[in-house]
Design a protein around this motif. Structure first.
Motif, short mmCIF file in Angstrom:
data_model
loop_
_atom_site.label_atom_id
_atom_site.label_comp_id
_atom_site.label_asym_id
_atom_site.label_seq_id
_atom_site.Cartn_x
_atom_site.Cartn_y
_atom_site.Cartn_z
N ALA A 91 -15.32 5.43 56.59
CA ALA A 91 -15.92 6.03 55.40
C ALA A 91 -16.62 4.95 54.59
O ALA A 91 -16.18 3.80 54.56
N TRP A 92 -17.73 5.34 53.96
CA TRP A 92 -18.56 4.39 53.21
C TRP A 92 -18.82 4.93 51.81
O TRP A 92 -19.25 6.08 51.65
N ILE A 93 -18.57 4.09 50.81
CA ILE A 93 -18.81 4.46 49.42
C ILE A 93 -20.25 4.14 49.04
O ILE A 93 -20.74 3.04 49.29
N VAL A 94 -20.92 5.11 48.45
CA VAL A 94 -22.27 4.94 47.93
C VAL A 94 -22.19 5.02 46.41
O VAL A 94 -21.70 6.00 45.87
N GLU A 95 -22.69 3.99 45.74
CA GLU A 95 -22.59 3.94 44.28
C GLU A 95 -23.73 4.66 43.58
O GLU A 95 -23.55 5.21 42.49
N GLU A 96 -24.92 4.64 44.17
CA GLU A 96 -26.08 5.29 43.54
C GLU A 96 -26.97 5.89 44.61
O GLU A 96 -27.64 5.14 45.34
#
Length: 250
Positions: A91-96
Motif C-alpha cells: 500500500a502507498w500513501i499519497v499526500e496530495e
C-alpha cells in the motif's frame, strides 16, 4: 516511497543466457475504470464504520463501498479496504491529493495464478470520509508474481501519482509498468518491459525508461550498453519522448 508497512514479496528470476529482450506485446494485466469523478457527499452519516453508501465505481466482490472514519492515511488499516478474501500485498500513501493506493492478492492453491487488483481510495471532507475512486483488476492468467511501486509526480501537474511495476519474472525480469493518476482516478501509462525498468525521471518531471541493449554475440547476462529514454506527459494518456541516451556498459 511512502507505504503503510506492507511490503511486496516480489519473485524475480536471476538473469541467465538466452532470454527475451525488449518490450513485449501488451497483455491485459491492468484494465482500469477510467476518469471516475468524485461522488457527491450523501446527506446522512451512517453509524457503522463501514458505510452502505453505494459506490459509483465498479468494485471487486466483497470490497467495502466507503469508510466513514475520518482518519489520516497513515492510520488506515488497508485490510479493511479490500475484498474480504484478499490479502494486502502493498500500500502507498499519497499526500496530495490525500489518498491511499492498495495492491491486493486473492490467495489460492497456485501462487503463480492468483487474482490480484489495485484499489484507489480518496479522502473527502464530507461523509463518508473515505471512498474508492478506481479499481484496476489483474487476471490470474497474467502470471504476476509481485507488485512494487513508488509515489511521485510523474505527470507534471504538481500532484502525486503512483508508478507500479507488476513483475512476471523470467530471465529478463519482465514486468508491466503503469502509472495511476490519483487525481484523475485513471491509469495513464502502461508498458510491458523486459531487461529494463522504469523510474520517475531525475530531471524533467516524467518517466525514465532504462533498458539493456544487446549486440550480436552478447550473452543475456552482459549487454553491451544501456538506453535511457525520458518520457513526459502531454495529457489524455499521451506521452512524448523528451530525450534519449545510450551509454556503454561498464
Amino acid at each position: 516511497m511512502r507505504r503503510l508497512g506492507v511490503l511486496a514479496a516480489i519473485a524475480l528470476a536471476a538473469s541467465a543466457c538466452g532470454g527475451t529482450t525488449g518490450d513485449r506485446s501488451p497483455s491485459a494485466i491492468g484494465a482500469s475504470t477510467s476518469n471516475v469523478s468524485s461522488p457527491a457527499s450523501p446527506a446522512a452519516v451512517p453509524s457503522s464504520p463501514i458505510s452502505p453508501v453505494a459506490s459509483p465505481v465498479a468494485l471487486p466482490p466483497g470490497a467495502p463501498e466507503s469508510l466513514t472514519a475520518a482518519v489520516a492515511p497513515a492510520d488506515l488499516d488497508p485490510a479493511r479496504l479490500i475484498p474480504r478474501r484478499a490479502d494486502v500485498e502493498d500500500a502507498w500513501i499519497v499526500e496530495e491529493p490525500e489518498a491511499v493506493v492498495i495492491a491486493y492478492i486473492v490467495p489460492g492453491d497456485d501462487p503463480f495464478r492468483a487474482d490480484r487488483g489495485t484499489l484507489v481510495w480518496r479522502r473527502y471532507d464530507g461523509a463518508p470520509a473515505w471512498r474508492p475512486v478506481a479499481w484496476f483488476p489483474t487476471s490470474a492468467d497474467a502470471g504476476v508474481l509481485g507488485v512494487d511501486g513508488i509515489v511521485a509526480d510523474v505527470t507534471g501537474d504538481g500532484l502525486e501519482d503512483v508508478l507500479l511495476g507488476a513483475f512476471t519474472g523470467g530471465s529478463g525480469a519482465c514486468a508491466r509498468w503503469s502509472v495511476i493518476d490519483v487525481e484523475a482516478a485513471d491509469e495513464v501509462f502502461g508498458r510491458d518491459l523486459c531487461d529494463g525498468r522504469i523510474d520517475p525521471s531525475g530531471g524533467r518531471v516524467g518517466l525514465s525508461i532504462e533498458q539493456a541493449v544487446y549486440r550480436v554475440g552478447d550473452p543475456h547476462c552482459c549487454p553491451s550498453a544501456f538506453k535511457t529514454t525520458v518520457l513526459v506527459y502531454e495529457g489524455d494518456g499521451a506521452w512524448t519522448v523528451a530525450s534519449k541516451d545510450v551509454r556503454d556498459a561498464a
